[in-house]
Scaffold this motif. Structure first.
Motif, mmCIF file in Angstrom:
data_model
loop_
_atom_site.group_PDB
_atom_site.id
_atom_site.type_symbol
_atom_site.label_atom_id
_atom_site.label_comp_id
_atom_site.label_asym_id
_atom_site.label_seq_id
_atom_site.Cartn_x
_atom_site.Cartn_y
_atom_site.Cartn_z
ATOM 1 N N HIS A 13 0.729 -1.262 0.040
ATOM 2 C CA HIS A 13 0.040 -0.099 0.014
ATOM 3 C C HIS A 13 0.839 1.306 0.046
ATOM 4 O O HIS A 13 1.778 1.313 0.732
ATOM 5 C CB HIS A 13 -0.614 0.013 1.315
ATOM 6 N N CYS A 40 3.950 3.096 -9.431
ATOM 7 C CA CYS A 40 2.673 2.304 -8.849
ATOM 8 C C CYS A 40 2.055 2.930 -7.872
ATOM 9 O O CYS A 40 2.933 3.334 -6.751
ATOM 10 C CB CYS A 40 3.447 0.920 -8.487
ATOM 11 N N SER A 42 -0.958 1.677 -4.783
ATOM 12 C CA SER A 42 -1.471 0.620 -4.450
ATOM 13 C C SER A 42 -2.366 1.060 -3.000
ATOM 14 O O SER A 42 -1.699 1.739 -2.321
ATOM 15 C CB SER A 42 -0.567 -0.548 -3.953
ATOM 16 N N ASN A 51 -6.762 -5.695 -2.859
ATOM 17 C CA ASN A 51 -6.120 -4.318 -3.191
ATOM 18 C C ASN A 51 -6.024 -4.237 -4.525
ATOM 19 O O ASN A 51 -6.064 -5.359 -5.457
ATOM 20 C CB ASN A 51 -4.792 -4.462 -2.461
ATOM 21 N N ASP A 53 -3.792 -2.007 -7.636
ATOM 22 C CA ASP A 53 -2.578 -0.823 -8.107
ATOM 23 C C ASP A 53 -2.897 -0.525 -9.225
ATOM 24 O O ASP A 53 -3.430 -1.041 -10.343
ATOM 25 C CB ASP A 53 -1.127 -1.080 -7.903
ATOM 26 N N ASN A 55 -0.647 1.300 -12.397
ATOM 27 C CA ASN A 55 0.607 1.361 -12.613
ATOM 28 C C ASN A 55 0.876 2.089 -13.996
ATOM 29 O O ASN A 55 0.070 2.281 -14.883
ATOM 30 C CB ASN A 55 1.262 -0.045 -13.100
ATOM 31 N N HIS A 165 -6.142 5.435 -0.723
ATOM 32 C CA HIS A 165 -5.034 5.799 -1.871
ATOM 33 C C HIS A 165 -5.230 7.177 -2.016
ATOM 34 O O HIS A 165 -5.982 8.033 -1.618
ATOM 35 C CB HIS A 165 -5.634 5.074 -2.969
#
Length: 165
Positions: A13, A40, A42, A51, A53, A55, A165
């Motif tokens: 994270h 990234c 996450s 989770n 992410d 990218n 996030h």
């Protein structure tokens, strides 16, 4: 045996700079690698049972975005991991499935490369360090031998903000 849990990917994270190293050609005895940068971001989803992410990969041929979705099945202790490549937005890769054992995550799937069946392996290691490592390998012989064809070394740029996030 330490059981896999919904917290296995908590180390990921936050925000990261990523150094990618990828074989130019796969499963053809190639020793030519491309090295490129990426980013990234996450964060947890599903109340922490998964989770996601986002990218950004800066391939030599041009940048693109991709997303990873991971979910943990508490009844089996297994994680499923899907990859969505922004260059092919209508196709979700087959999930790799596996678990962590003593801080190392191993995940497998059956897939197809250039029309031939392969085994895929993802390996997460060094997850308790400031620079976790992800590796992808393919096998054309059912898992007897493996060719590592992509590695990603993560360096944190921003810690998670209260799990969001």
């Amino acid at each position: 045996m330490n059981p896999s849990s919904a917290h296995d990917f908590d180390f990921l994270h936050g925000r990261w700079q990523v150094t990618h190293r990828r074989l130019k050609d796969r499963l053809c005895h190639c020793n030519d690698w491309d090295t490129f940068a990426g980013l990234c971001n996450s964060w947890p989803v599903l109340g922490g049972a998964g989770n996601v992410d986002d990218n950004l990969l800066h391939l030599p041929a041009g940048s693109y975005r991709a997303a990873t979705l991971r979910t943990h099945d508490a009844s089996t202790g297994l994680w499923s991991i899907w990859w969505l490549d922004g260059r092919h937005p209508g196709r979700l890769d087959v999930p790799v499935v596996g678990r962590f054992h003593h801080g190392v995550g191993i995940f497998h799937a059956d897939d197809v490369l250039a029309g031939r069946p392969i085994r895929v392996r993802f390996r997460w290691s060094e997850t308790g360090t400031p620079t976790p490592l992800w590796e992808q390998a393919f096998s054309a012989d059912g898992g007897s031998t493996w060719e590592t064809n992509w590695t990603m070394r993560f360096e944190r740029t921003m810690p998670p903000a209260d799990g969001a996030h």
